[in-house]
Design a protein around this motif. Sequence first.
Motif, mmCIF file in Angstrom:
data_model
loop_
_atom_site.group_PDB
_atom_site.id
_atom_site.type_symbol
_atom_site.label_atom_id
_atom_site.label_comp_id
_atom_site.label_asym_id
_atom_site.label_seq_id
_atom_site.Cartn_x
_atom_site.Cartn_y
_atom_site.Cartn_z
ATOM 1 N N GLY A 283 61.565 25.438 79.370
ATOM 2 C CA GLY A 283 60.317 24.756 79.075
ATOM 3 C C GLY A 283 60.536 23.309 78.696
ATOM 4 O O GLY A 283 61.682 22.830 78.629
ATOM 5 N N PRO A 284 59.460 22.581 78.429
ATOM 6 C CA PRO A 284 59.553 21.142 78.180
ATOM 7 C C PRO A 284 60.245 20.802 76.871
ATOM 8 O O PRO A 284 60.311 21.608 75.943
ATOM 9 N N ALA A 285 60.745 19.581 76.820
ATOM 10 C CA ALA A 285 61.441 19.086 75.638
ATOM 11 C C ALA A 285 60.445 18.637 74.571
ATOM 12 O O ALA A 285 59.227 18.600 74.783
ATOM 13 N N SER A 286 60.979 18.281 73.415
ATOM 14 C CA SER A 286 60.192 17.692 72.331
ATOM 15 C C SER A 286 60.734 16.303 72.036
ATOM 16 O O SER A 286 61.802 15.915 72.522
ATOM 17 N N TYR A 287 59.976 15.567 71.230
ATOM 18 C CA TYR A 287 60.428 14.237 70.816
ATOM 19 C C TYR A 287 60.019 14.018 69.377
ATOM 20 O O TYR A 287 58.866 14.269 68.998
ATOM 21 N N ILE A 288 60.963 13.599 68.548
ATOM 22 C CA ILE A 288 60.687 13.285 67.142
ATOM 23 C C ILE A 288 60.951 11.804 66.932
ATOM 24 O O ILE A 288 62.084 11.335 67.124
#
Length: 693
Positions: A213-218
């Motif tokens: 699934g898609p990545a995240s960004y912090i």
Amino acid sequence: MAAASRPPVQKQHRRLGLLPLALLAGHAGLALSFLGNPFRTAGPPKAPVEEQSDPASKEEFSSADRQELLAELERNWQTLHQRLQEGIYPAVVDDPYFIVDPKGLLRRYLVAARFDVREAIIRLEATAKWRQEWNVLDYYRTGAAAELFSEEANPGAEMYFADSLLVDKEGRPYAAGRLKFANPENMHPWHHLRAGVMVFELMATKVAALGKGPASYILDISPPKQQGNVSGTAGLERNYNEARNPYYSRGAGKEAPSEAILEELGSLDNGFAVLKAAITILNQHYPGIVGRVFYLNSDMLFWGAFKIFSRWISDRGSIDFKFLGPNGWREEPLSRLLDHFDQSQLPAEWGGTGPSLNGDEFLARAIDRYESEAHHSELVGASVVSQYVEKPLLIQGLKFDLRVFGVTSYEPLRAYVYREGLVRFASKPYSTEAKHLSDAYRHLTNYSINKDSSSFVGNSEMQADNVGHKWSISALNRHLRCTGVDAELMWTRIMDVIVKSLLAVEPVISARTKTTANYGHNCFELYGFDVLVDEQLKPWLLEVNLSPSMQADSPLDWQIKSSLIADSFNLVGINRVSKQRLAEATRAKAKVVKVPGKPPGPPERRRRQAATGRSTLRKEIKEQLEADDEGEDLPPVSLGALEVEELRSTANALLECTRNRNFIRLFPTSNAVRHYAMIVDSQEAMKREAQTL
């Protein structure tokens, strides 16, 4: 933020301009290309929410209508892929973005196009063209990350985000960023944009490879307490003024990688232009890569900038945005990160026990990983080992290759080659002199390349099939015979190469056919074999094109390709079916109930799958051949000894012989069965061994 010619406005909004422009001085990429509307009703911290599903996941595409749309897009993509390979983007066959997870890629583009297949294929073509112009594949070479992130090698990069090298609770990667490590006073717009897009490119490949699934960004908005020492010149608790940026004043906004990209994105003369360019690239060419964005420790000023930027975002619906921080006006506390990430997968600065960000040292770790993966890929990755044929057969001093068309079915293997085809010439005389080695018009025979040469001569009359830089195979044969070349020997060798190529892939494709089709004879493929012949009449197979281009740019193309299509449909026995009969067949198919534990297909197919060892036909042929060393004739076989499926195949083969018209049957024939018996026997042995494992 306004231009110098509007000092009153600039003065009035000076404080407002500093943070947004600092924000886009680093890549507005992952941070701001995925922005949605965060302005929700203020209130106490909310309970954890369920994870947002991936709209491009296999589960979301399980319905029949979406499977049909995906299949239609796959067919269109195969055609486009072939056209790209032969035209504007030959590197599409080696591009990780297109080959790591092609079905996942198509699902993401279909979602981004709101399930409009035509729009999805338009976007895919635009992405391929952009990747060629942007030279995206350069990101994968050893040294690229160190150069692009470095202030010394890439002045003005001002990078502040990269792969965190950590994952969330679902095993999906995330990128980490610290906004204040970007200096808008020192940002080169195109250098920064190129470095930022590298992070997205490698993250997109990682998402495809993991398949979770898609990545995240912090993104942490809070001011750092130390100076950056990896890629930028920012840091500490100070404000930066974009108006002091020397790159903008010298006109660096026009230093795009190409004129086409400059025309598409415009001149990047300020931070907002850079932001908009980044958003354009990421929305159009990396859909569905990020599913969650967390903004930490922001303030009201950032919220205001966020609201402005969100107007440019077209991909808000499938992305979850959260603002986290210690202050009451923010949506949720920082501890909410633990709903999505294990403590060991969060840095200490964000409440975890994982590797510390340590200022901007996390960028150094990412660079090391990028470089290590690039080096490993160059050492053990997929490679093409090729040999340059130094002494090709020449006609009138020109190098040429052959496009030979063939129709094949694999269950069982049947192969035909078309009597007519194309001969493509280089448009300049062949030469191995040092000054000519880089001249594509002398060494490459691709029509898509040579048609742009000033010396290229096209075909203007169907009857003049030996004029210009594209001939028919019939014209080639006439020329070879007139010049004393043994054309029969050349074609015998070419046919041998084609049959061996098909035999090499037969086990894999045949096995796949059995799992996807009830009747193997329903499946066929039209191939385009590209063959180069050297001066010793030895054929060299350059490539085999799946669904070769049927584009016709000349009368000769029209004549050969239109006849090929008609004869191909005749050969495979395409019948005209009325709409009523088709509807009846569809209703009948819908009533079929699959029995668990039983393989698909009719009873005779199931009996064939359950049988062990060779069929009666193959046993009798082998026994007879072993008893007769001469092997002039294959032994007769009683029809009663054949299985039902073999009877059907025999009947189909006889019918094909009445429809083959301009096709020559290569396999099976009596000579071919005898000549390639060793190859076929070894493949059968491997199949039996695989079934016992």
